[in-house]
Design a protein around this motif. Sequence first.
Motif, PDB file in Angstrom:
ATOM      1  N   LYS A1192      -6.634 -32.276  10.847  1.00  0.00           N
ATOM      2  CA  LYS A1192      -5.268 -32.503  10.344  1.00  0.00           C
ATOM      3  C   LYS A1192      -5.200 -33.772   9.506  1.00  0.00           C
ATOM      4  O   LYS A1192      -4.553 -33.830   8.451  1.00  0.00           O
ATOM      5  CB  LYS A1192      -4.290 -32.600  11.517  1.00  0.00           C
ATOM      6  N   GLU A1480      -9.730 -23.571   9.286  1.00  0.00           N
ATOM      7  CA  GLU A1480      -8.762 -22.607   9.797  1.00  0.00           C
ATOM      8  C   GLU A1480      -9.355 -21.783  10.946  1.00  0.00           C
ATOM      9  O   GLU A1480      -8.708 -21.534  11.971  1.00  0.00           O
ATOM     10  CB  GLU A1480      -8.299 -21.695   8.656  1.00  0.00           C
ATOM     11  N   MET A1510      -1.265 -22.065   7.081  1.00  0.00           N
ATOM     12  CA  MET A1510      -2.245 -23.023   6.546  1.00  0.00           C
ATOM     13  C   MET A1510      -3.021 -22.412   5.383  1.00  0.00           C
ATOM     14  O   MET A1510      -3.314 -23.088   4.391  1.00  0.00           O
ATOM     15  CB  MET A1510      -3.207 -23.469   7.654  1.00  0.00           C
TER      16      MET A1510
END
Length: 1949
Positions: A1192, A1480, A1510
């Motif tokens: 992140k 991902e 995402m």
Amino acid sequence: MASWLGGLGSGLGQSLGQVGGSLSSLTGQISSFTKDILLEGAEEVGDAATELHVSNSRLREIESINAAQKLENERLKKVCSDLEEKHEAAELQIKQLSVEYRKQLQQKEVEISHLKARQNALQEQLQKVQTATQSAQLGTDALPSDATSASYVPVVRHSSGFEGDDMDFGDIIWSQQEINRLSNKVSTLESEVDHWKHIALSSKAQRTDDAEQSEICKLQNIVKELKQNLCQEIDEHQHELSVLQDAHRQKLVEISRRHREELSEYEERIEELENQLQQGGVSNDAMDNSKISEQQKSAQSFEGGKLDELQVVKDLEDEIKKLNHKLSSAKEENKALLKEKELVKAEQIQITQEYENLKSDFSVLQSSVAEQDALLKEQEKKLQSKTSLPEDVVRLQQALLEAENEIARLSNLNQEGLEKELTSAQHKNEEILSASTEDQNSELSQLRQDLQRKEQELSESIAERETLIVELEELDKQNQEANQHMIALKEQLSKQHTETDSIIKQLKLDIDSERKKVSELEIEKMETIKELNSQKEKLSQCSYALNDLHISKQQLQDNIKDLQEQLRKAQDCNSHNRKEMGELQQRLKEREEELSVSLSKLTEKGSQESNYICQDVILKEKEVEILKLQKDISENKQLSEDLEKSLSDLRTQNGKLIADIEELKQELSNTISEKNKVYLEKDAVVEALKMEKRQLESELNQTEKRLLEQAQKYKQTIGELSNARSMDTTALQLEHERLVKLNQEKDFKIAELKRSIEQMETDHQETKEMLTTSLGGQKQLTELIKEKEVFIEKLKNQTLQVKQELEEYMKVSVKQDVLKQNLEEKDRSLAVMKEENNHLKEEIERLKDQQSRSTPAVEPKTLDIIIELESEVTQLKVIKNNLEEEIEVHKKTIEDQNQTTAQLQQSLQQQRKEIDESKFQCEQMNVTHERLSLEKDEEIKNLQKTIEQIKTQLHKERHIIQTDSSDLFQDTKVQTLNGENGNEKHDLSKAEIERLVEGIKEREMEIKLLNEKNVSLSQQIDQLSKDEVGKLNQIIQEKEMEIQALNARFSSASYRQDVLCLQQQLQAYVVEREQVLAVLSEKTRENSQLKTEYRNIMDMVAAKEAALVRLQEENQKLSNRSENSSEDMSRETIQNLSRIIREKDIEIDALSQKCQTLLAVLQTSGTGTGNGSGGVNSNQFEELLQERDKLKQQVKKMEEWKQQVITTVQNMQHESAHLQEELHKLQAQFSVESDSNSKLQIDYNGLIESYEQNEKKLKSFSQELAQVQHSIGQLHNTKDLLLSKLDLATPSVATASTISQRSDVQYSTPEVLSDESKLLQKELKQLKKKLQEKDSTIKTLQENNQRLSDSVATASEIERKNQEWTESEMRQIKEKHDVLQRSLREKDILIKSKSDELLSVSENLSNKENENELLKQAVTNLKERNLILEMDIRKLKEENDKIVARCREKETEFRALQETNMQFSMMLKEKEFESHSMKEKALAFEKLLKEKEQGKTGELNQLLNEVKSMQEKAVTFQQERDQVMVALKQKQMESSALQSEIQHLREKEQRLNQELERLRNHLLEMEDSYTREALAAEDREVKLRKKVVVLEEKLVSSSTAVENASHQATLQVESLQEQLNLVSKQRDETVLQLTISQDQVKQYALSLANLQMVLEQFQQEEKAMYSAELEKHQKQTAEWRKKAESLEEKVASLQESLGEANAALDAASRLTEQLDIKEEQIEELKKEGEIKREMLEDVQNKLLNLMNSTEGKVDKLLMKNLFVGHFHTPKNKRPEVLRLMGSILGIKKEELDQLLSEDQRGVTRWVTGWLGGGAGSKSVPSTPLRPTHQNVFNSSFSELFVKFLETESRPSLPPPKLTVHDMKPLGAAGTGTPSSSQMQDSAVSGRSRRPDANPFLAPRSAAVPLITPANSSGHLLMKPISDALPSFTPLPVSPDASAGAVLKDLLKQ
């Protein structure tokens, strides 16, 4: 043509003006746009709201600018199209006009040719007739003169004819030739003048002798005389030209008139002669031969115009008589002279006796006589030369023919010549009498004889001349007629042109007046709008108060009346309101339609009146009105909302209000009265304020005017003071200053008095206006209150409409959002469609290839596919076009909405600003008045001080100026050596740097001021935005309050019926609230976005500045760096990129490993769920979570990096903008430098001109010197003359002494001669008196008489007296000689002084020449320096080119590196995408693990959703990143291009700076030299002045003439000084004017170029036309000459034929007499025929009756006659009788032909004689003819006529016995010229014609003949009348040759 061209020019001018105006507006917008962009960086704003507002305003401005530019582009396109159409139309019109003019020209040429032919023929006839008459009358004596005149005339005739025809071309060409000749003469004379001037200058330098100087003076005088003569000659030539033209026109008019008169006379004569001939013919049948010959002569004379000649002869005889009279008078005078001679002879006899006694004196007299004889011979020669008149006459004739205006002079000259000869003869007779010789008698007689001869010759020549004049005048008349026709046509055309021009002018004036009216109407409209606004503001203020009052009124009234029926009324009101809403909507629509109609009308008017510039202004005003209406609507909305609130309040307060009704009523009445008072007071205050404002404005204007006047006056005083400085003496200065002060004081007093009067008048008018306005205001207030009550009711109705419009707008906005989304979708679909299109195209190409390869059997399928594909493509295109149109429509709607919002905001701001400004202005006005009064006093004091300072500093400044000039020269010298010394360069650059620094500081100050203004504006905008937000919050709160009130009502049971309505309202309010909230949220979001954008912009600005600094450093380094630097840069970039890629690869590997471990964990967890391995899983999950956090963080970093990239892109954009600005600045600098360059060049040219002027002054000084030398030469000449006179005087004394000695000797003679001597004395006295009278006229005779008197006086006592007189004269001469010697001495002194001056001047000249040589050397040096500099520049250019080539190579390398960079970046993107996908996956695995731990499936779904989001984010980020990279590349490319441009511009700057420095140095050098020269010249002038003063003092004593000369010289010097001062002032003024005019010239240049192009085209066309026409005319002249020659030959032959024709006419005249007699007989016979015809008609009627009765019967008598007649007739004509019998019996033709087939020949004669020309049956042939008559119809007219004449001339056939039948052939011939058809009818088709023409035979079929005559001839009545009767007319002469031959034969017979 001219008018049409004028119209086209005006149209072009207007269209060009429009284009110019639009271009100027465009440039103005662009400049404003650039200024806004420049100021963007300078604006620093703190708050977010202000940032938002600033950004919004900028967006709006940009959009408005864009829209304006689009509109202007469209307008310009329209203008271009209009101009193209006009151009095409103009070309077509020109073609048509040219065709028409050519046709007209051809017609005119044809007419001219006809007229010329007529003219030539008439001229030649006249000429021949005149020659004939002259030869007949004058005889053999005048033959040679006639021949000469005749030979000479035709040439002149032709020339005059052609001159007349080509009046315009000939005269213009001749005048041009004359002008060229004169200009050549002028140039030659000027060259001679220059040559002599040059000689004079060289002679001065060489110090020539006195004789040479005198020659020079003479030559100068000659030059002046020649110039004067030249001017006079030019004037005379011009005058002669005009006179010749006028005379030519007059002559032509006279000739044409005379020609007409002569023609009419000839016609009259012809008629008279014909009448005489007829009378003579009637009276005399047989004329004598003598009479015939006389008639022939008369005919010839009338044909040739002899009678006219006789008149001319008579005139000549009259003139001869007059001359005889003159001769007789001359003879009488001669007789008187002879008598005098006889008297003189008697005296001579006495004198001869005296001479016999005085033999000694006789010898002296003989010598004198011999001299007199010689003189007499000379005079005789002169007389002979005068009397040699024939030659003069010939010359005069030539002059007459060449220049026609000398005709009048000739007669005068001849008379004057005669008179002069007579007077000269008289004078000479008197002189000869005094000389007393006998030979003079014989000479006088000879002279008389000569005179008589000459007079005879003169009379002959005059006669010839008059005949020639008559011919000339006739020719001129004909020419004048042709010319007048041409002139009339030209005048008509010119009139049409003038009329069209006047119409155009009137139209222009009308347009101007209409424009003025429109402007006035617009001003009035603006004023009315302003008044409306003010009234609206008042209304809005009053409406709030009145609303409340009226609402309360209405509520109370309603409550009192209808408390019980409130619910019903409410329902009714609702329904009524809805209806009203509908009606209002309809009204609104109607209004909108009217608006649209009005707008459409406006647009139409705008298209019609495209020339009017006011269109845009009107549209803007309309838009402003619409905006104001929108404002009113918004206000009405607010009012409607308030009304709704009040309604809700009313319903709750119904119960309470019943009690308070009475109190409120009282309060209402009180409040209304108070309000009225307040309104009145407020209006009065407002009007008072307005009045004050007007007063203040008027006062301000007055004060400004006063200030301007004072400033002008002060300027004038300063100018006068500066002029006073130039005055040498202090006394003049003081007087001048005192006068100026007095003037100023008087002017001030006058101005003050005028102001006081004006103020009084204005005050008086203002008081009157105040009174009228106060009265009007009171009336208006009462009307206003009534109008406001009506207005409030209207507003209520409008509020409902406004609500609906709001809802519609909200819906439209929602629809727009939907449409935006649709647009985006359609854009995407478009892209897809494009791709599909490309694919389809490729497929089509493949199919085409397959088609070419495959067999024909497959083709139809492929064709179908192609057709389908094409149809699909067309459909897709249509869809695409529709989508694009929709997009444009949506964009337009969005722009319109944005504009409306912006306009509303602007209008609010403007209103507030106006209120503040009006207050502020009122305050400022008072302050300014006080300040102005104080400032004026201060200025007056300052000016007084300055005047005193100027007086004191006048002398000081002169010294200071000299020192300053010297310093300046030193500085300039330092700067000239700039190219050689570096230090001096440094000094100059320092000075320039200081100037630049000062300029930069000024600019910074301006920027600060602008920033402060921007801050204040932004603060105001922030406040406004806050106010708007506050209002919105208030509205929301009010809405919430309403909702609460409604909720309270819901709970109550009384309002259950209203529940449904209220629920609907609530829903609407909720929707509105949601919409408002949505709008608010959108605004907040936009605010935040704008804040971020603003921050980004600020960052970009900072980055730009840093980048700029870097760029400057890099630019400095670039020149020093080598190729290695670029290679290092590229290597570094490649290394950085490779490093990044490696890092990314490592990250990807790590992520892939993590994924594998996660999979393994999942598998293990899946297999070992039963086993107790929970701890391990938990640890793994924790690790995974940590990794997720890390990922992140990495994503955040990536986003930050993305933002950084975006900022860099934005920075690059700003940098590019900055670079563009720099480019613009550099361009501006370049333009400024170019302007300065041009100015310097202009200064340089000015200096050169001043140098030339100085040279001219030098020349003028030299001319003055020459004048001085000339005066000295004159003095020398006078001296020589005096000396010569003295020499003459001394020998005369000696002669006197010798004469006295002789007289002593002769005194011893006897005293007998004393009486004689007394007589001699008296005679001598008389002779002396005569001599004294004739001294002025005859100087030569004077000397002889003096000698005679001296010789005669030797034998008299008076000789002594003469001696004494001579002695006294000698004394006088001696005294004069003494005086002259004194004057000579003075003149010698003068000459010496002048020679000294000459020496000094020559020295000055030599100095000047030396200085000139120095200047020339300096110029050559400068030229050499220029060459060196040019060489350096070439080298630098070559080096520059090399550097540019290197730069290009580096650029190519850089591009290659960029491409590699691109590849690397693409690799990076792929790697990043892989890493994202891995991340991902990892996240997904983590979520799965967590779910397995917790056992929740929901989390898994969340994780999956997150993964998807995402992924989407990643995709979007990638797309954004790609876009950003592309943008980056573009910006980099742009920046590189801009850098290259900057380098170019800097190089240009350097070059220009170098050139500037060079020019400055050059200028300074030139100024140095010129200033030195000027100083030297001033010194010389001072010296010269001193010398001039000394010379003046000497010359005053010497002579007044020299004083005048010196006075003129001083005046010239003063005028030159004044001219110098004026020239210096003019130079300064012209320099200023040049700068202004250069800008104007640039603007005019474009329009001029266009106009010149058009003009050149027209000129070329005209030249071509003229050249073609000239060639045509030349060809025509050649043809006409040939034709003229041929026509002359023809005329000769025609005249021969005329003579023959005249002879024939005599014969014809005889015949006509006979014909007249015959005609009379025929008329009688016709009358008898008419009587008989009447008889016949009666008989025929009877016969018809008989026919009816006896149709079938046979007449025995007839048959008997026929039978007997058959045997009586000869055998040839028996078949005819048989045929007649057959026809009567009814036998057919064919049977008769068969029966009579044996003998079938001509028609018998007896039947025709018997039946009177044949029976009326159809079978009857034509009348029988003689064998001669059958040939008649085949022969020609001439043969017929000859035969007729033969028959007539035979004596055997007398005329009375002729029958009509015998006359028939003559009738055919004699009826003039019958047509061929008649002849044929009468001959061939007689069978058909005869019954119709003959009344006897027409009705009869088988009638019995009335009479059976025995004779073959028959009776006249029984013959056919139609063709038998002859009609004789006079024989016309046919032009054919055959006719001539016939007439010849006739005459022979």
